[in-house]
Design a protein around this motif. Structure first.
Motif, PDB file in Angstrom:
ATOM      1  N   LEU A  41       0.874  -1.179   0.053  1.00  0.00           N
ATOM      2  CA  LEU A  41       0.043   0.275  -0.665  1.00  0.00           C
ATOM      3  C   LEU A  41       0.987   1.116  -0.147  1.00  0.00           C
ATOM      4  O   LEU A  41       1.715   1.604   0.228  1.00  0.00           O
ATOM      5  N   VAL A  42       0.671   2.263  -0.863  1.00  0.00           N
ATOM      6  CA  VAL A  42       1.806   2.816  -1.018  1.00  0.00           C
ATOM      7  C   VAL A  42       0.591   4.296  -1.420  1.00  0.00           C
ATOM      8  O   VAL A  42      -0.930   4.360  -1.896  1.00  0.00           O
ATOM      9  N   GLN A  43       0.940   5.628  -1.187  1.00  0.00           N
ATOM     10  CA  GLN A  43      -0.264   6.897  -0.809  1.00  0.00           C
ATOM     11  C   GLN A  43       0.609   7.352  -2.349  1.00  0.00           C
ATOM     12  O   GLN A  43       1.171   7.133  -2.955  1.00  0.00           O
ATOM     13  N   PRO A  44      -0.749   8.184  -2.693  1.00  0.00           N
ATOM     14  CA  PRO A  44      -0.557   8.541  -4.390  1.00  0.00           C
ATOM     15  C   PRO A  44       0.549  10.319  -4.180  1.00  0.00           C
ATOM     16  O   PRO A  44       1.015  10.387  -3.492  1.00  0.00           O
ATOM     17  N   LYS A  58       0.078   6.862  -8.967  1.00  0.00           N
ATOM     18  CA  LYS A  58      -1.082   6.913  -8.704  1.00  0.00           C
ATOM     19  C   LYS A  58      -3.147   5.881  -9.301  1.00  0.00           C
ATOM     20  O   LYS A  58      -2.189   4.670  -8.700  1.00  0.00           O
ATOM     21  N   PRO A  59      -3.121   6.267  -8.718  1.00  0.00           N
ATOM     22  CA  PRO A  59      -4.568   5.297  -8.121  1.00  0.00           C
ATOM     23  C   PRO A  59      -5.049   4.314  -8.784  1.00  0.00           C
ATOM     24  O   PRO A  59      -5.284   3.189  -9.029  1.00  0.00           O
ATOM     25  N   SER A  80      -3.385   4.371  -3.030  1.00  0.00           N
ATOM     26  CA  SER A  80      -4.202   5.399  -2.048  1.00  0.00           C
ATOM     27  C   SER A  80      -4.420   6.036  -1.129  1.00  0.00           C
ATOM     28  O   SER A  80      -3.711   5.281  -0.358  1.00  0.00           O
ATOM     29  N   SER A  81      -4.589   7.069  -0.235  1.00  0.00           N
ATOM     30  CA  SER A  81      -4.517   7.712   0.577  1.00  0.00           C
ATOM     31  C   SER A  81      -5.458   7.763   1.700  1.00  0.00           C
ATOM     32  O   SER A  81      -4.788   7.844   2.543  1.00  0.00           O
TER      33      SER A  81
END
Length: 122
Positions: A11-14, A87-88, A121-122
């Motif tokens: 899981l990683v943020q945009p 990006k998402p 996702s944020s």
């Protein structure tokens, strides 16, 4: 036993980065083109990038150009997918595959990994 194993998903943020690895066992990646594919929820699997035996790369998705790079380390029998500025819409299960030549479709690829989940996702 011939197999490919992907790792490095998560899981990683945009805007973040991940590096996926594709490690081979039971055979040598030197003799194969290696493709990275992805499958988003509810969508068909698509070719993303491929690296040839000689080291040249081809992108099959315009949206990853300039953000994703593929490389190979034959000494480690491993291929990498560096993903930046995520990006998402990059979310999905990422698979690596070994085949006779680079192609955006599945046909030339003989060996497939089990996939690794990437969620942006944020």
């Amino acid at each position: 036993q011939l197999q490919l194993v992907e790792s490095g998903g998560g899981l990683v943020q945009p805007g973040g980065s991940l590096r996926l690895s594709c490690a081979a066992s039971g055979f040598t990646l030197d003799y194969y083109a290696i493709g990275w594919f992805r499958q988003a929820p509810g969508k068909e699997r698509e070719g993303v990038l491929c690296i040839s035996r000689s080291g040249s790369s081809t992108a099959y998705v315009d949206s990853v150009k300039g953000r994703f790079t593929i490389s190979r380390d034959n000494a480690k029998n491993t291929v990498y997918l560096q993903m930046n500025s995520l990006k998402p819409e990059d979310t999905g299960v990422y698979y690596c595959a070994a085949g006779r030549f680079c192609w955006g479709g599945s046909d030339p690829y003989n060996y497939w990994g089990q996939g690794t989940q990437v969620t942006v996702s944020s």
